[in-house]
Design an enzyme around this catalytic site. Structure first.
Site, short mmCIF file in Angstrom:
data_model
loop_
_atom_site.label_atom_id
_atom_site.label_comp_id
_atom_site.label_asym_id
_atom_site.label_seq_id
_atom_site.Cartn_x
_atom_site.Cartn_y
_atom_site.Cartn_z
CG ASP A 17 35.15 39.59 46.35
OD1 ASP A 17 34.21 39.52 47.16
OD2 ASP A 17 35.75 38.61 45.88
CG ASP A 32 35.08 33.82 44.88
OD1 ASP A 32 35.46 34.30 43.80
OD2 ASP A 32 35.11 34.46 45.95
ZN ZN Z 1 35.27 36.56 46.13
ZN ZN Z 2 36.70 38.47 43.68
#
Ligand code: ZN
Ligand code: ZN
Length: 294
Positions: A192, A83
């Protein structure tokens, strides 16, 4: 929405080019954040849609990106998840096809070199055609200078100093957050991460904290396996509120907001996330949307 619309315009602008997650939400491109300092853009992450969002920002007046994102040439990557990287061939090739003549420089985790090599190999037929065919595009324009990073200062010029610090993203090795220091702002991007002491450590004097989060409401609605995934890979609203209470950023920006699942028909929990954070944290907090400028 522009947080700065009533304040003195900052010398450093933060342009949200993608605020989404792997979910293919047409309103939210994959994670991508640009910091513009004295007219020079620095890009963090290149999720799917990054070049089109940069073109949209250009149309709205963020001219630093150049037409067709040709000036997005200094780039940083938090981690190798799809992503955050599915826009990579787009970022390398599209601005080149539209006229970029110089290479881009990309700083990211170990594995970036192999990813770059494979992207260029995957598009070899197109690259050969465009360099040897009628268009005669300069090969330098699709070249990538790769810098694999370790924690510490990874980049510095007269506009910005960028420090990478390790974060905790489940079983994925080499996930980083970034502290970006410009003449007028200190910006921290979480990447993240589940809660980790290294993030708070790098937030000293932070003006803007851009942080991922999921709401308890969506946590309760996902299966047990995905609850465990969230606990190990991401940060909940209450964990983020606790962090923000400790590090006290002047502005907390929520992005990469986890949803209740892949289905596009489920209710949008943006207000739920914001409410949950505001219940536990009384500083300034907003949720980011694509093309917001802070
Ligand atoms: Zn992500
Ligand atoms: Zn990630």
């Amino acid at each position: 929405m522009n947080e700065n619309s009533h304040a003195q315009p900052a010398q450093t602008q933060i342009v949200m080019l993608g605020t989404g997650t792997p979910r293919p939400d047409p309103e939210r491109s994959g994670p991508a954040t640009a910091i513009v300092v004295n007219g020079t853009p620095y890009l963090v992450d290149f999720g799917p849609g990054v070049v089109r969002r940069a073109a949209a920002a250009y149309s709205k007046g963020v001219t630093a990106f150049g037409p067709a994102a040709a000036e997005l040439t200094t780039v940083f990557l938090t981690h190798l998840h799809a992503d955050h990287t599915a826009g990579y061939p787009d970022l390398i090739l599209t601005p080149w096809i539209l006229g970029r003549t110089k290479p881009i420089s990309v700083y990211g985790p170990p594995g970036l070199r192999a990813m770059t090599k494979h992207v260029l190999e995957a598009w070899k037929i197109d690259i050969d055609n465009r360099t040897n065919g009628i268009d005669r595009l300069p090969r330098a324009g699709c070249r990538v200078n790769v810098h694999e990073i370790v924690p510490g200062v990874i980049y510095s010029d007269r506009n910005i100093r960028i420090t990478a610090f390790p974060v905790r993203h489940g079983a994925l090795a080499d996930a980083f957050g970034f502290r970006l220091e410009t003449p007028d702002r200190v910006i921290v991007i979480s990447g993240d991460t589940a809660p980790t002491p290294s993030l708070a450590k790098h937030c000293e004097g932070c003006d803007v904290l851009i942080h991922e989060a999921y709401s308890q409401q969506t946590y309760r609605s996902v299966p047990r396996k995905w609850q465990r995934y969230r606990r190990e890979y991401h940060t909940s609203s209450s964990e983020l509120a606790a962090l923000a209470g400790r590090v006290k950023p002047r502005l907390l920006v929520l992005y990469h907001r986890a949803n209740a699942g892949g289905a596009m028909t489920l209710a949008d929990p943006e207000a739920a996330l914001l409410d949950e954070v505001r219940c536990r944290y009384d500083g300034r907090v907003v949720t980011a949307h694509d093309l917001d400028v802070f």
